[in-house]
Design an enzyme around this catalytic site. Structure first.
Site, PDB file in Angstrom:
ATOM      1  N   ARG A 246       7.118 -10.816   5.466  1.00  0.00           N
ATOM      2  CA  ARG A 246       6.469 -10.964   6.514  1.00  0.00           C
ATOM      3  C   ARG A 246       7.551 -12.152   7.761  1.00  0.00           C
ATOM      4  NH1 ARG A 246       0.330  -9.558   6.017  1.00  0.00           N
ATOM      5  NH2 ARG A 246       0.508  -8.128   5.027  1.00  0.00           N
TER       6      ARG A 246
ATOM      7  N   CYS B  13       1.028  -1.042   0.702  1.00  0.00           N
ATOM      8  CA  CYS B  13       0.275  -0.233  -0.557  1.00  0.00           C
ATOM      9  C   CYS B  13       0.606   1.271   0.021  1.00  0.00           C
ATOM     10  CB  CYS B  13      -0.764   0.286   1.117  1.00  0.00           C
ATOM     11  SG  CYS B  13      -0.744  -1.048   2.450  1.00  0.00           S
TER      12      CYS B  13
ATOM     13  N   HIS C  87      -5.035  -1.905  -5.581  1.00  0.00           N
ATOM     14  CA  HIS C  87      -5.313  -0.185  -4.206  1.00  0.00           C
ATOM     15  C   HIS C  87      -6.179   0.635  -5.064  1.00  0.00           C
ATOM     16  CE1 HIS C  87      -2.183  -1.867  -2.058  1.00  0.00           C
ATOM     17  NE2 HIS C  87      -3.245  -1.113  -0.963  1.00  0.00           N
TER      18      HIS C  87
END
Length: 675
Positions: free
Chosen positions: A395, A366, A417
Site C-alpha cells: 500500500r 480479497c 475469506h
C-alpha cells in the site's frame, strides 16, 4: 407575558427558565455545587458553551469533569487556543492557522515572523510559561457570531493570510463564530476563528496539567506545495496527576519502542533504499516463522485451506471490484515497459508502451480469493469454503505516516475469506470469535470488541447492510461477547465501504489499545465479481464473503508483541531461547556437551565462550533479551549442573542439566501444543 423555556433534564424533570437563560443558569438554579462543577452542556445532543443561551425548549445534560471524554476534549481545545495566543503574544507577527484537540493533547500550526527562524524545541519553555500566565489570568472565553465579510476584513487587515484564505471559502449562509480570550476590545483581548465550544474562561484549565512536547514541520492545508509551517504539539489533561501518569506512560512506551528494541535485539532494520519495507534479520525472522507456524496450525485446526495468489493483477480487475475507484491513490500501478533505444548512443532505456496494459500490485487479497472460489462449479454442499493466505500486500502509504513495523508499505497478512450461505454466516462468525479468543489468550492479551457500522459512502443496498450488521450482532451475542466484559460498542459510520466489521482492540501491558483482528460480512464483492454457487434448488445464488484476520499483519503484530513484552518475548517465541556462557575456558568441553543436548531437545541455543568477565556477558545478553543464560564454571562442569540466570530475575538457580533441559523444553513449547 413572555413564555418560559422548558428545559428537560436527564432525571426526567423539567425546569422552566426565562428566555435568554443559559445552561449555567440551570446549574445555578439546581444548586451552587453543580454551578461550580458544570463546565459545559449537551443541548439537544450537541456540546455547547455553559454560557451560551438556549435557542428554545431543549433537552439538557450538564457536563462536569466526571464526564471525562467530553471534559478532556474541551480542555485540549482550550489549551490549543491558549497556545496560539501565547505564541502571538511572545512573537508578534506570528501567523496562526488551526489547532485541534488530539487523542492525548493538542497542537497548533503556526508560521514564525519573517524576522526570525522557525520555532524550535528551545522556544517551548517560554511558550509554556506564557500559557500559564494566560490561564492564571482567568480570561473569559466569549463567543460571537460574525459575517464572512467581517472575518475576511479582520484577518486581511492584520496580515493573517492563512486565516483570510480560509475565511473566503466559508459559506455565507452558515453561522460563523469567533471566540475572544478576554473582554472584546479590552487591552490584551485575543481573537480566534472557531466553531467552539469552549470552557467559560481560561482559568477553568489547570495550569499544571499540560506540557508542550515537540515541534515538527507541517504544510498549510497538508499540501507540500503550500507554505511550510511549524506544528507545536502539546499534551493536556484535567489535572496534574493525569499529566504525570501520561508522562510516565510515555517514558515506559519509550523504553518499549519496538524500533529501539529491534536494534538492540538485532531483529530488523529499515532504510531509505526500501522506504516502508522491512529488512528482517535472522533473529527477527525466527519470530516471524514461529508466528507463521502457530497460525498455520490454528487455521489447519479450523479447516482453512491455504492458497497463494499473484502479486500483480490487471487494473480492470480492481476496477470491477471497486477498489480502484475507492483506493487507487494507495495502490502501486505497473505499466507494460518497452525498451526505447537512443539513435546516437545505441543505449536503451525503459519507456511506457503506447498501448500499455496497466497492472496493480495487490493492496489486499480479497479479489484474488474470489477468483479462486470461482474456478469450477461450487455446490451448496461444498460450503462453507475457508480460503487462507499468508498474503504479501503493498500500500502506498504517505512517507510521513510510516512508523517502524506499525505502519509499512509492504506487509503480510494472516488473511482468509470464508464463502458461505446466508444461513451459515452467524455460525461462521461465532466460530471465528472463538478462534480469535484462543489466539489472543495464548499471547496474554485482553481485548474489547466493537462493531463498525455502515459509512455514508458505501456500496450495496440498505437491506443488505441491515442483514450484514444484524448477523454480526447475533454472532457476538451467541458468543456471549456483547457485554461490558468485552467492552462491546457500536461505531456508527466506521465500517468499510463494502461491509460492516467486527474489530478486536487489544490492550497491552501499559494500557494502550491496538486494533488488530477483524471480520467483515460482505455481500458486495461477490456481486461485483459475479461469484456464485448452485443452491439446493438448482439455481445460482450469491455467497456471503467473510473477510477475516487475527494478527492483522505480521509486521505490526510483531511490533505490538515487542512493545507489549518490552522485548522479553515468551520463550517459545524468543529467537534465542538460551545462551550457554562459560566462566573459565576449562569448562568449555562440558559446555559444548550441554549445548549439543539442548539442541537435540529442540532448544534454540547460542554459546558464549569469550574471554570476558561473566558480568559483562550477563549485561550483553540481558540487553539482547535472551530469556535464559546458562552459566557454567568448573563447579558446574564437575557436578553436571548449570547456573540459570533468567531474564528479569535477580537470583540465579543452580539445577542439573537434565532439569534445565526439561524446564526449557516446556517453556519452548508453543501454547497450542502444550498438554
Amino acid at each position: 407575558m413572555t413564555e418560559l423555556l422548558k428545559i428537560s433534564l436527564p432525571d426526567g424533570s423539567v425546569r422552566e427558565m426565562e428566555p435568554g437563560s443559559t445552561p449555567g443558569d440551570v446549574a445555578a438554579a439546581i444548586g451552587p455545587g453543580l454551578a461550580k462543577a458544570a463546565i459545559a452542556a449537551r443541548v439537544n445532543g450537541e456540546v455547547r458553551d455553559i454560557n451560551r443561551p438556549f435557542d428554545g425548549d431543549a433537552e439538557l445534560a450538564l457536563i462536569t469533569s466526571r464526564d471525562e471524554e467530553d471534559a478532556l476534549e474541551l480542555a485540549r481545545h482550550d489549551f490549543a487556543h491558549v497556545l496560539a495566543e501565547a505564541v502571538q503574544a511572545l512573537y508578534p507577527g506570528t501567523q496562526i492557522t488551526f489547532g485541534p484537540a488530539t487523542d492525548d493533547g493538542f497542537y497548533y500550526d503556526v508560521k514564525a515572523p519573517e524576522s526570525r527562524a522557525p520555532f524550535s524545541s528551545e522556544d517551548l519553555p517560554a511558550i509554556e510559561e506564557k500559557m500559564r500566565e494566560i490561564i492564571k489570568a482567568d480570561k473569559p472565553l466569549i463567543r460571537q457570531a460574525w459575517t464572512r465579510e467581517q472575518l475576511i476584513e479582520k484577518w486581511s487587515s492584520e496580515g493573517e493570510t492563512f486565516k483570510a484564505e480560509w475565511a473566503k471559502e466559508l459559506p455565507e449562509n452558515e453561522e460563523l463564530t469567533v471566540y475572544w480570550s478576554g473582554e472584546p476590545g479590552s487591552d490584551g483581548a485575543w481573537l480566534d476563528m472557531c466553531r467552539g465550544p469552549h470552557l467559560a474562561s481560561t482559568g477553568k484549565l489547570d495550569p499544571d496539567a499540560f506540557k508542550l512536547m515537540r515541534v515538527a514541520g507541517a504544510y498549510w492545508r497538508g499540501d507540500q506545495n503550500n507554505a511550510q509551517l511549524t506544528r507545536i504539539y502539546g499534551t493536556g489533561w484535567l489535572n496534574k496527576k493525569q499529566l504525570n501518569q501520561h508522562l510516565m506512560r510515555l517514558e515506559e512506551a519509550g523504553k518499549r519502542d519496538h524500533r529501539k528494541l529491534g536494534k538492540e535485539m538485532d531483529l530488523f532494520h529499515l532504510q531509505e533504499e526500501a522506504h516502508g519495507s522491512v529488512f528482517w534479520h535472522p533473529k527477527g525472522y525466527r519470530i516471524w516463522r514461529e508466528l507463521e507456524a502457530y497460525m498455520r496450525r490454528k487455521m489447519d485446526g479450523a479447516e482453512y485451506q491455504e492458497i497463494k495468489t499473484p502479486q500483480l493483477m490487471d487494473v480492470r480487475q480492481w476496477t470491477q471490484s471497486g477498489h480502484w475507484g475507492k483506493y487507487a491513490e494507495n495502490m502501486f500501478a505497473v505499466p507494460d515497459i518497452v525498451p526505447e533505444v537512443d539513435a546516437e548512443s545505441g543505449e536503451s532505456s525503459p519507456a511506457v508502451a503506447d498501448d500499455s496494459q496497466w497492472m496493480a500490485i495487490k493492496p489486499m487479497n480479497c479479489p484474488a480469493h474470489v477468483l479462486v472460489f470461482k474456478q469450477g462449479i461450487t455446490s451448496y454442499r461444498d460450503l462453507p469454503i475457508r480460503l487462507g493466505e499468508m498474503g504479501c500486500c503493498h500500500r502506498n502509504e504517505p512517507h510521513g505516516a510510516l512508523h517502524g513495523l506499525m505502519r509499512v508499505r509492504q506487509f503480510t497478512q494472516d488473511d482468509a475469506h470464508i464463502f458461505c450461505t446466508e444461513a451459515q454466516v452467524v455460525d461462521e462468525v461465532r466460530a471465528f470469535c472463538k478462534l480469535a479468543d484462543e489466539v489472543y489468550s495464548d499471547f496474554g492479551f485482553t481485548y474489547h470488541v466493537k462493531l463498525a457500522l455502515r459509512p455514508d459512502q458505501r456500496f450495496g443496498s440498505d437491506a443488505d447492510w441491515d442483514k450484514a450488521e444484524q448477523e454480526l450482532r447475533d454472532a457476538v451475542a451467541e458468543a456471549d461477547m456483547d457485554n461490558a466484559e468485552y467492552g462491546w460498542e457500536e461505531l456508527p459510520g466506521e465500517g468499510a465501504f463494502y461491509a460492516p466489521k467486527l474489530e478486536w482492540h487489544l490492550t497491552d501491558a501499559i494500557g494502550r489499545t491496538w486494533q488488530v483482528g477483524t471480520i467483515q460480512g460482505d455481500r458486495v464483492l461477490p456481486e461485483r465479481l459475479d461469484a456464485s454457487y448452485i443452491g439446493e434448488d438448482g439455481d445460482k445464488h450469491r455467497p456471503v464473503m467473510l473477510h477475516r484476520a487475527i494478527f492483522g499483519s505480521y509486521e505490526r503484530f510483531i511490533g505490538i508483541l515487542i512493545e507489549h513484552f518490552a522485548g522479553r518475548l515468551p520463550v517459545w517465541l524468543a529467537p534465542v531461547q538460551a545462551v550457554v556462557a562459560t566462566i573459565v575456558s576449562d569448562a568449555d568441553d562440558y559446555a559444548k556437551g550441554a549445548i549439543a543436548r539442548l539442541e537435540a531437545a529442540g532448544i534454540r541455543v547460542d554459546s558464549d565462550f569469550r574471554n570476558e568477565k561473566i558480568n559483562y556477558k550477563v549485561r550483553e545478553h540481558s540487553l539482547a533479551k535472551v530469556p535464559h543464560l546458562l552459566v557454567i564454571g568448573m563447579r558446574e562442569a564437575e557436578e553436571g549442573t548449570v547456573a540459570v540466570r533468567t531474564l528479569g530475575e535477580k537470583d540465579q538457580r543452580v539445577m542439573s542439566l537434565d532439569d534445565a533441559i526439561a524446564m526449557l523444553t516446556e517453556e519452548a513449547t508453543p501454547p497450542d501444543l502444550r498438554g
